[in-house]
Write an enzyme that holds these catalytic residues in place. Structure first.
Site, PDB file in Angstrom:
ATOM      1  N   CYS A 154       0.848  -1.197   0.000  1.00  0.00           N
ATOM      2  CA  CYS A 154       0.000   0.000   0.000  1.00  0.00           C
ATOM      3  C   CYS A 154       0.887   1.252   0.000  1.00  0.00           C
ATOM      4  O   CYS A 154       1.666   1.457   0.938  1.00  0.00           O
ATOM      5  CB  CYS A 154      -0.858  -0.056   1.272  1.00  0.00           C
ATOM      6  N   CYS A 191       5.063   2.869 -37.819  1.00  0.00           N
ATOM      7  CA  CYS A 191       3.980   3.079 -38.788  1.00  0.00           C
ATOM      8  C   CYS A 191       2.891   2.015 -38.624  1.00  0.00           C
ATOM      9  O   CYS A 191       1.691   2.326 -38.669  1.00  0.00           O
ATOM     10  CB  CYS A 191       4.527   3.080 -40.215  1.00  0.00           C
TER      11      CYS A 191
HETATM   12  S1  SF4 Z   1      11.373   3.141 -40.250  1.00  0.00           S
HETATM   13 FE1  SF4 Z   1      10.168   1.578 -41.298  1.00  0.00          FE
HETATM   14  S2  SF4 Z   1       8.955   0.642 -39.675  1.00  0.00           S
HETATM   15 FE2  SF4 Z   1       9.725   2.567 -38.851  1.00  0.00          FE
HETATM   16  S3  SF4 Z   1       8.102   4.050 -39.254  1.00  0.00           S
HETATM   17 FE3  SF4 Z   1       9.517   4.150 -40.986  1.00  0.00          FE
HETATM   18  S4  SF4 Z   1       8.714   2.740 -42.480  1.00  0.00           S
HETATM   19 FE4  SF4 Z   1       7.703   2.254 -40.544  1.00  0.00          FE
END
Ligand code: SF4
Ligand SMILES: Cc1cc2nc3c(=O)[nH]c(=O)nc-3n(C[C@H](O)[C@H](O)[C@H](O)COP(=O)(O)O)c2cc1C
Ligand code: SF4
Length: 424
Positions: free
Chosen positions: A137, A388
């Site tokens: 806690c 991405c």
């Molecule tokens: S480096 Fe490759 S995996 Fe990373 S954001 Fe750019 S495209 Fe996508």
């Protein structure tokens, strides 16, 4: 159908889903409702010596995502604020009515051997299956020398665990605090003290938000706020890591683990088991969605196990532990690249902006004659960071594809660019 029965610290449970020590397990009526809903066990809200503590109003703060969903809560609540004998009488009653369900008594006391032992003996006599030591806690109780003020000192973890081991024959679960530099120091201390299992994590020190009108942290108590204990889905990554650390460490890998922290779905449960958990505890998810959430967890986990051909929990317990390694053991020759599926792309451009501004300028952006925006990965520039793929709003539109390069496994200690290796 998969068998969800499990055994932890020698205690058999009809399923691995227990309610963690908290308001859902504070009294007879809640625990009976939980058992009616199908929970395999409960860890009773932490019991202390009389006189009972006094709680403040209000007690909980929320951390929400941008859509308003609760991803974490914190609380400044203390241990059970009801008289010890009332709690023990209710435990005795539930014990009689629900012989097949697990009841663990959670406790904390002043750092005095006699206090710990006397309280443990009283709780054991109520008919619990085991005792959990609340050494975590992070608010209120630690200012009185209990909770995380014990859990942050390995010698005290060892000592309190040993006291309870000596006082009763019941399995002892030492519940650890995440508010510590290295969870292994705490787990090793619990083991030295004779713990049958460790339960983790308790709540994480936090201020979830500030009331900008009152100018005080939430929850606000008469114009002031305090740091509280954070839990719910947001703490799952911290808990997973700490469970994995204990499960893969040579000195602690034989300790049984009752995993807690952000478990909300069957998948969360399966992930903790895959990393070495023997059983699971849930608090926030039950507080936010009610006891029936266990139905989804039971169905989901047994469906997953059926699909994978796991007949029991032990069939996949710890399977991911062996693949959890230190950074130095990773293969430097492994390579992966992002690949965008043009057919499912909705041309939002988020991948392009993310990679362009914050990564490796590895996504090109062209506009065709008909106005179509085309996003393409420049393979040579892509380092395979995943950003991405993580932010793309269309499921499976960006795949991360391993590159076949026929290079052998090569870890950093043996890499020619490692200065230590080069000096050899
Ligand atoms: S480096 Fe490759 S995996 Fe990373 S954001 Fe750019 S495209 Fe996508
Ligand atoms: C309101 C509240 C009260 C809690 N009280 C206790 C307690 O008395 N004893 C204890 O060991 N843990 C207590 N906890 C911590 C939970 O048992 C659990 O360790 C933590 O919430 C993480 O699990 P979760 O992410 O599923 O909520 C409390 C948590 C909440 C939210
Ligand atoms: S983030 Fe996904 S949907 Fe958006 S442009 Fe990139 S690939 Fe297309």
């Amino acid at each position: 159908m998969a068998d969800l029965k499990c055994t932890i610290a020698g205690i058999e449970s009809i399923n691995p889903f227990w309610l963690a020590s908290a308001p859902p397990t504070d009294k007879y009526i809640n625990v009976v409702r939980a058992f009616e809903a199908g929970w395999g066990g409960v860890v009773w809200k932490t019991l202390g010596e009389d006189p009972p503590v006094i709680n403040v109003s209000s007690r909980y703060g929320a951390h929400k995502d941008q859509k308003g969903s609760m991803i974490g809560i914190n609380n400044i609540e203390l241990i059970s604020d009801r008289p010890l004998e009332q709690n023990l009488a209710e435990i005795r009653q539930v014990r009689q009515e629900w012989p097949d369900r697990v009841i663990i008594g959670s406790m904390m006391a002043q750092v005095e051997e006699s206090s710990w032992k006397e309280l443990a003996i009283k709780i054991a006599a109520a008919g619990v299956n085991g005792i959990e030591l609340n050494l975590g806690c992070p608010h209120g109780m630690c200012e009185r020398g209990m909770g995380s003020s014990i859990g942050q000192v390995p010698e005290m973890i060892e000592e309190t665990t040993r006291w309870v081991r000596e006082a009763t024959n019941l399995p002892v679960f030492t519940k650890l605090t995440p508010n510590i530099t290295n969870i292994l120091w705490a787990a090793e201390a619990a083991k030295r003290g004779g713990a049958h299992a460790v339960s983790l994590i308790n709540t994480v020190n936090s201020i979830v938000s500030v009331d900008l009108d009152v100018m005080a942290p939430n929850p606000v108590v008469g114009g002031k706020g305090s740091h509280g204990g954070y839990c719910g889905p947001a703490v799952k990554p911290i808990a997973l890591n700490m469970v994995a650390e204990i499960a893969r460490n040579a000195d602690t890998q034989n300790l049984q683990i009752s995993a807690i922290g952000g478990i909300e779905t069957w998948r969360d449960a399966a992930e903790f088991i895959a990393l070495g958990a023997d059983g699971l505890q849930v608090c926030t998810a039950a507080m936010l969605y009610g006891f029936r959430i266990v139905d989804d967890m039971i169905d989901g986990l047994s469906n997953f196990m059926d699909e994978k051909g796991y007949q029991s929990i032990t069939d996949f317990k710890g399977l991911a532990t062996r693949n959890t390694v230190d950074w130095n053991a990773l293969d430097m020759n492994f390579d992966t690249k992002a690949v965008i599926d043009p057919d499912s792309c909705i041309e939002c451009g988020r991948c392009y902006i993310a990679c362009e501004d914050t990564s490796h300028q590895a996504i090109s952006f062209d506009v065709e004659a008909d106005g179509t925006r085309v996003f393409t990965v420049v393979e040579d520039e892509c380092v395979g960071c995943n950003l991405c793929a993580m932010i793309c709003p269309v499921p499976d539109c960006i795949a991360m594809v391993p590159v076949e390069n026929d290079l052998p496994y090569l870890a950093w200690p043996d890499h020619p660019k490692n200065p230590i290796k080069a000096a050899e």
